[in-house]
Each structure stands twice: as C-alpha cells, then as structure tokens.
Scaffold this motif. Structure first.
Motif, PDB file in Angstrom:
ATOM      1  N   ALA A   1       0.829  -1.209   0.000  1.00  0.00           N
ATOM      2  CA  ALA A   1       0.000   0.000   0.000  1.00  0.00           C
ATOM      3  C   ALA A   1       0.868   1.267   0.000  1.00  0.00           C
ATOM      4  CB  ALA A   1      -0.944  -0.012   1.196  1.00  0.00           C
ATOM      5  N   THR A   2       1.991   1.231   0.725  1.00  0.00           N
ATOM      6  CA  THR A   2       2.885   2.410   0.729  1.00  0.00           C
ATOM      7  C   THR A   2       3.808   2.402  -0.491  1.00  0.00           C
ATOM      8  OG1 THR A   2       4.590   1.236   1.983  1.00  0.00           O
ATOM      9  CG2 THR A   2       3.021   2.539   3.274  1.00  0.00           C
ATOM     10  N   MET A   3       3.899   1.255  -1.142  1.00  0.00           N
ATOM     11  CA  MET A   3       4.860   0.965  -2.214  1.00  0.00           C
ATOM     12  C   MET A   3       6.292   0.815  -1.697  1.00  0.00           C
ATOM     13  SD  MET A   3       3.523   2.531  -5.820  1.00  0.00           S
ATOM     14  CE  MET A   3       4.594   1.440  -6.749  1.00  0.00           C
ATOM     15  N   MET A   4       6.450   0.778  -0.363  1.00  0.00           N
ATOM     16  CA  MET A   4       7.767   0.416   0.171  1.00  0.00           C
ATOM     17  C   MET A   4       8.151  -0.974  -0.331  1.00  0.00           C
ATOM     18  SD  MET A   4      10.458   1.010   1.913  1.00  0.00           S
ATOM     19  CE  MET A   4      10.394   2.267   3.188  1.00  0.00           C
ATOM     20  N   ASN A   5       7.126  -1.822  -0.485  1.00  0.00           N
ATOM     21  CA  ASN A   5       7.413  -3.176  -0.965  1.00  0.00           C
ATOM     22  C   ASN A   5       8.213  -3.144  -2.266  1.00  0.00           C
ATOM     23  OD1 ASN A   5       7.151  -6.082  -0.954  1.00  0.00           O
ATOM     24  ND2 ASN A   5       5.688  -5.832  -2.621  1.00  0.00           N
ATOM     25  N   LYS A   6       7.830  -2.245  -3.177  1.00  0.00           N
ATOM     26  CA  LYS A   6       8.554  -2.214  -4.459  1.00  0.00           C
ATOM     27  C   LYS A   6       9.973  -1.708  -4.255  1.00  0.00           C
ATOM     28  CE  LYS A   6       6.514  -3.816  -6.681  1.00  0.00           C
ATOM     29  NZ  LYS A   6       6.407  -5.288  -6.956  1.00  0.00           N
TER      30      LYS A   6
ATOM     31  N   LEU B   1       6.173   9.061  -7.288  1.00  0.00           N
ATOM     32  CA  LEU B   1       7.036   9.129  -6.096  1.00  0.00           C
ATOM     33  C   LEU B   1       6.593  10.217  -5.121  1.00  0.00           C
ATOM     34  CD1 LEU B   1      10.611   8.543  -7.609  1.00  0.00           C
ATOM     35  CD2 LEU B   1       8.949   6.867  -6.805  1.00  0.00           C
ATOM     36  N   GLU B   2       5.690  11.096  -5.561  1.00  0.00           N
ATOM     37  CA  GLU B   2       5.158  12.128  -4.650  1.00  0.00           C
ATOM     38  C   GLU B   2       4.141  11.495  -3.701  1.00  0.00           C
ATOM     39  OE1 GLU B   2       5.555  15.681  -4.673  1.00  0.00           O
ATOM     40  OE2 GLU B   2       7.374  15.149  -5.766  1.00  0.00           O
ATOM     41  N   ARG B   3       3.198  10.769  -4.277  1.00  0.00           N
ATOM     42  CA  ARG B   3       2.160  10.154  -3.432  1.00  0.00           C
ATOM     43  C   ARG B   3       2.697   8.924  -2.701  1.00  0.00           C
ATOM     44  NH1 ARG B   3      -2.321   8.018  -5.704  1.00  0.00           N
ATOM     45  NH2 ARG B   3      -1.261   7.894  -7.699  1.00  0.00           N
ATOM     46  N   PHE B   4       3.755   8.333  -3.219  1.00  0.00           N
ATOM     47  CA  PHE B   4       4.314   7.134  -2.588  1.00  0.00           C
ATOM     48  C   PHE B   4       5.780   7.373  -2.214  1.00  0.00           C
ATOM     49  CE2 PHE B   4       0.696   5.779  -5.097  1.00  0.00           C
ATOM     50  CZ  PHE B   4      -0.020   5.059  -4.136  1.00  0.00           C
ATOM     51  N   PRO B   5       6.009   8.232  -1.192  1.00  0.00           N
ATOM     52  CA  PRO B   5       7.380   8.606  -0.829  1.00  0.00           C
ATOM     53  C   PRO B   5       8.215   7.417  -0.343  1.00  0.00           C
ATOM     54  CG  PRO B   5       5.799   9.410   0.817  1.00  0.00           C
ATOM     55  CD  PRO B   5       5.000   8.904  -0.334  1.00  0.00           C
ATOM     56  N   ALA B   6       7.554   6.356   0.134  1.00  0.00           N
ATOM     57  CA  ALA B   6       8.316   5.196   0.633  1.00  0.00           C
ATOM     58  C   ALA B   6       9.166   4.601  -0.493  1.00  0.00           C
ATOM     59  CB  ALA B   6       7.371   4.151   1.213  1.00  0.00           C
ATOM     60  N   LEU B   7       8.618   4.584  -1.699  1.00  0.00           N
ATOM     61  CA  LEU B   7       9.389   4.040  -2.828  1.00  0.00           C
ATOM     62  C   LEU B   7      10.600   4.941  -3.096  1.00  0.00           C
ATOM     63  CD1 LEU B   7       9.885   2.170  -5.218  1.00  0.00           C
ATOM     64  CD2 LEU B   7       8.134   3.406  -6.508  1.00  0.00           C
ATOM     65  N   ARG B   8      10.369   6.258  -3.047  1.00  0.00           N
ATOM     66  CA  ARG B   8      11.484   7.199  -3.250  1.00  0.00           C
ATOM     67  C   ARG B   8      12.565   6.986  -2.193  1.00  0.00           C
ATOM     68  NH1 ARG B   8      12.016  11.653  -0.395  1.00  0.00           N
ATOM     69  NH2 ARG B   8       9.815  11.939   0.093  1.00  0.00           N
ATOM     70  N   LEU B   9      12.145   6.784  -0.947  1.00  0.00           N
ATOM     71  CA  LEU B   9      13.121   6.617   0.140  1.00  0.00           C
ATOM     72  C   LEU B   9      13.941   5.339  -0.034  1.00  0.00           C
ATOM     73  CD1 LEU B   9      10.810   7.679   3.108  1.00  0.00           C
ATOM     74  CD2 LEU B   9      12.796   8.943   2.225  1.00  0.00           C
ATOM     75  N   ALA B  10      13.281   4.285  -0.470  1.00  0.00           N
ATOM     76  CA  ALA B  10      14.003   3.016  -0.669  1.00  0.00           C
ATOM     77  C   ALA B  10      15.008   3.148  -1.816  1.00  0.00           C
ATOM     78  CB  ALA B  10      13.019   1.893  -0.939  1.00  0.00           C
TER      79      ALA B  10
ATOM     80  N   ALA C   1      22.346   2.654   5.038  1.00  0.00           N
ATOM     81  CA  ALA C   1      20.994   3.140   4.721  1.00  0.00           C
ATOM     82  C   ALA C   1      19.937   2.034   4.538  1.00  0.00           C
ATOM     83  CB  ALA C   1      21.054   4.058   3.500  1.00  0.00           C
ATOM     84  N   PRO C   2      20.202   0.980   3.747  1.00  0.00           N
ATOM     85  CA  PRO C   2      19.139  -0.017   3.573  1.00  0.00           C
ATOM     86  C   PRO C   2      18.749  -0.717   4.884  1.00  0.00           C
ATOM     87  CG  PRO C   2      20.776  -0.232   1.823  1.00  0.00           C
ATOM     88  CD  PRO C   2      21.339   0.727   2.825  1.00  0.00           C
ATOM     89  N   THR C   3      19.734  -0.964   5.753  1.00  0.00           N
ATOM     90  CA  THR C   3      19.428  -1.625   7.039  1.00  0.00           C
ATOM     91  C   THR C   3      18.537  -0.715   7.889  1.00  0.00           C
ATOM     92  OG1 THR C   3      21.670  -2.513   6.904  1.00  0.00           O
ATOM     93  CG2 THR C   3      20.480  -2.904   8.957  1.00  0.00           C
ATOM     94  N   LEU C   4      18.883   0.579   7.942  1.00  0.00           N
ATOM     95  CA  LEU C   4      18.090   1.529   8.728  1.00  0.00           C
ATOM     96  C   LEU C   4      16.684   1.670   8.143  1.00  0.00           C
ATOM     97  CD1 LEU C   4      20.657   4.417   9.401  1.00  0.00           C
ATOM     98  CD2 LEU C   4      19.760   2.753  11.061  1.00  0.00           C
ATOM     99  N   LEU C   5      16.629   1.756   6.824  1.00  0.00           N
ATOM    100  CA  LEU C   5      15.330   1.877   6.146  1.00  0.00           C
ATOM    101  C   LEU C   5      14.427   0.704   6.520  1.00  0.00           C
ATOM    102  CD1 LEU C   5      13.990   3.258   3.213  1.00  0.00           C
ATOM    103  CD2 LEU C   5      14.454   0.905   2.579  1.00  0.00           C
TER     104      LEU C   5
END
Ligand code: NDP
Length: 395
Positions: free
Chosen positions: A217-222, A306-315, A325-329
């Motif tokens: 849902a956050t797109m962090m998964n992607k 990437l605006e509506r789904f900032p989690a993808l941008r952060l990853a 960074a990836p471990t902290l994320l």
C-alpha cells in the motif's frame, strides 16, 4: 515425479504458519511423494503449527516465542514430532540437514535462521526479502562462501530469474519490476492520510500477510524489491526500473541489447513462484488459476508516482546511498508498519518515520555498511530505537 527425483526432498519451512508458508505446504499436500516435511517453524501460532506438524508428519516443530514451548509440547502430545522453542532452536531448525529451506519468516526476524541455512550451503528459497535488504552483502557473502543455492520466491524476482539469461548477462539493458500499485494506487493524499489498517491490507490482487500488504500500500514493498533485485541479480542500480501494472499479470521483465523484452506472466497466486523454487530446476504442477488473457483483455502500465508514494522514493535513495541506509530503512519501516497496524500512527506517518529515521541515523554517524551479522543486528536495533522514539511523537 521424474526418475531424477525418486528420493523425496526433505524440507524445512521457516514461517510455515504464514501466507507463504501455508502456500508451500499446500503444494506439498498435492505432491506428497515428492517432499518430506522435516521442520516447521512459527513465531507464536502454536495451534496452527501443531496441526501442520500432525498433518505432514513433521519431525521437528519450533516456535520462536519461548513462552509457547509448553503449549506446543502439549499440542504435539502423542505424535513423533519433537517440539522446541526460542531463537536458538530456530537457528538449529535452519541448520538441520534438509534438502530445501523455504525462508518465509516476515521481517529481519528471519535474518539469522536464513543466514544459518545459507551458511550450511543449503538450497534456500528466499521469500524473506527484508533479510537481503537488511544484510545484503553479509548475506550474499555467506551464500557464495558456502556454495548455497538461492532461489527467489518473490513473484517479481522469480519472474526475472526465469527469464534472465545468465550466459548473456552483459547484454542485459534493464530489469523492469512490475508493481500493482496497491490498494491506494488512485487515492489522493487526503484519502491516504485517513486510510485504516483494514483498507491498507485489502490488496486488490494478492492475498498476503499483513506486513507485506501494508508495504504494498505504501509501495515500500517495491522499493525493498528493487534493493533485493540489486543484490540478487548483480546489475547496476541504473539498470533497475519500476513500472506500475495494476493487473499483476506480468510479474517482471528483462530487456536485452537487441531490443527483446522477456517477461513471465501468470495469475497473481504465490503458489506459481513457490512451486518454481520447490521443483527447480524442474517444474511441478501448481493449482494457480490459469490466465485467461481474452477475459483480462487489457494490460495497462503507468509510471510510479514518487510524490504520493514517498516510501518508494526513500528506498531507491537508500539503495543509492548504500552503506547503513538499507538496514536503517528496513528497521524503521518494520517499526512504522507495526505501529500503523496497531492503530498508533496514520498511514502517511510510516514513510515520514522512515525518512526521519534515515536523517537521524546520518546525524548519529550511522553510515558505514555493516560487515558482519553482529553489525547488521546492531544497526537494525539502532534504526528500530530511533523509529520507536518517532512513533511516540507521531501518536
Ligand atoms: P505472514 O505474516 O503471513 O507470516 C509470517 C511468518 O513468520 C509466520 O509463520 C510467523 O509466525 C513467522 N514469524 C513472524 N515473526 C517472527 C519472529 N519474530 N520469529 C520467528 N518467526 C516469525 O508473512 P508472509 O507469508 O506474507 O510473508 C513472509 C515473507 O515473505 C515476508 O518477508 C514477505 O515480504 C515475503 N513475501 C510474501 C509474499 C506473500 O504473498 N505473502 C509474496 C512475496 C514475498 P506466526 O504465524 O506464529 O506469527
């Protein structure tokens, strides 16, 4: 069963009570001559674990929560299944000499047992993507050193694995991961701000565990998957692309220098990629619904927002930054998702907490890539502690 596979494969399912674990056992139930269930593990769901152990005649059943030991032992009374509990027992389960390990624990909790299986040179089917995101190089080094076999279970990575021509590696232009876009693909920010856990876990195409559903849902998964693909397939970051494909029919693609784009298609049912890993390098039957392309009629694509789904941008930024960074994320995201599911923070707070954790981590000098398991776990703890502090301020 083919002549080459006359001896059944012994299997260990780490996280057998979860969504991937249950799908794995569903496939075993359909082809019992091919597999022998050696070990099953869960975190605390003793009732289901014991009933799986009874159904499949497992030799060992392990519950990670030590407080559940007596309950597990009682539930297994009268069977030949040996009960064990606690983190040490979980690692011992992964260390048993089985032919195949399904790594399907959710989150960084799965790192140590999965690494244990890799270190003994096992054939590991990897569903637990957090393990690679959190410990990328440490994990891959262990795989290489032990000569372990790593088979991707994630539908996207399994698709790439199926169409990736290893003999033409230098001719690969792009690896294109497809994303469904999740349940909020068309929602605006205000609607997402008010999204409930029940809405977030209601994925339009896939039936999955709660954590990965929120990640979708956050797109962090992607984002986690792009990092996973980076480690699994050894390409440059610039060769990894994401495209939103709401029908989840094309599970991912590889583009080659001659203009060919190879894709793997299938219905959104994890039993297909799971079966691919269980039978690899052969194939086995899976009951996933067959694709009816005439009925589906249209496959559509759009660029990720990437605006509506900032989690993808952060990853993606964490992958570029590298180091810690990836471990902290991953750690911050696990804390954020758990807090959202518990009703402590809003949906948009998840990405905000991840972002703030990343910058506080930098401010605390957490930049170097972890070089050992102990360093990964230490960094993971730091990330969780920063994120937990932030959850308190977002309440
Ligand atoms: P679930 O939440 O459905 O299941 C998680 C499993 O891990 C359960 O068996 C659970 O035990 C166990 N577990 C949870 N916490 C711990 C812990 N601290 N120690 C030991 N065991 C623990 O997850 P999924 O099956 O959805 O996902 C598993 C992994 O596979 C994740 O990494 C996910 O990203 C990945 N994946 C999942 C897909 C899917 O379709 N579900 C698709 C692609 C990847 P208990 O039941 O007792 O809580």
């Amino acid at each position: 069963m083919t002549p080459a596979q006359e001896t059944p494969r012994s299997i260990c399912v780490l996280g057998s009570t979860g969504s991937v674990g249950q799908s794995t056992l569903d496939l075993v139930a359909r082809d019992r001559q091919r597999f022998v269930v050696d070990t099953l593990t869960a975190n605390s769901n003793v009732e289901l674990l014991a009933s799986q152990a009874r159904e499949f005649g497992a030799r060992h059943a392990v519950v990670a929560d030590p407080a559940q030991y007596n309950a597990l032992k009682d539930a297994l009374a009268g069977t030949d299944t040996e009960a064990a509990a606690g983190p040490k027992a979980l690692n011992e389960a992964a260390d048993r000499d089985t032919d195949f390990v399904m790594a399907a624990i959710v989150g960084a909790a799965g790192l140590e047992p999965t690494l244990t299986a890799a270190r003994r040179g096992a054939c590991v089917a990897l569903a637990n993507k957090e393990c690679l995101v959190s410990a990328g190089t440490v994990f891959l080094d262990a795989v290489t050193k032990a000569g372990a076999t790593l088979l991707p279970v994630d539908s996207e990575h399994n698709a790439i694995f199926q169409v990736l021509e290893t003999h033409n590696r230098d001719q690969i232009e792009k690896i294109i991961l497809t994303a469904s876009g999740g349940p909020f693909r068309t929602w605006d920010m205000d609607a997402m701000r008010a999204a409930t856990p029940a809405q977030a876990v209601a994925h339009p195409n896939w039936d999955m565990g709660a954590k990965i559903s929120v990640d979708s849902a956050t797109m962090m998964n992607k984002g986690l998957e792009v990092i996973e693909a980076f480690y699994l397939f050894g390409v440059e970051i610039s060769q990894l692309d994401v495209i939103v494909h709401p029908q989840s029919v094309i599970h991912s693609m590889v583009a080659y220098s001659d203009g060919s784009v190879l894709a793997q298609l299938g219905s959104p049912d994890m039993r297909t990629p799971i079966a691919h890993t269980m039978a690899w390098p052969q194939r086995m039957a899976a009951p996933s619904p067959r694709l009816n392309l005439a009925e589906i009629a249209q496959l559509t694509f759009e660029a990720p927002d990437l605006e509506r789904f900032p989690a993808l941008r952060l990853a993606l930024a964490a992958l570029q930054t590298g180091g810690a960074a990836p471990t902290l994320l991953n750690a911050a995201n696990e804390v954020g998702v758990a807090a959202f599911l518990a009703g402590d923070i809003g949906f948009l707070d998840i990405a905000a907490i991840v972002e703030e954790t990343m910058s506080r981590g930098v401010a605390r000098g957490l930049a170097a890539a972890p070089a050992t398991l102990a360093e990964v776990l230490g960094l993971d703890r730091e990330g969780r502690s920063i994120a937990a502090e932030l959850v308190r301020t977002h309440r």
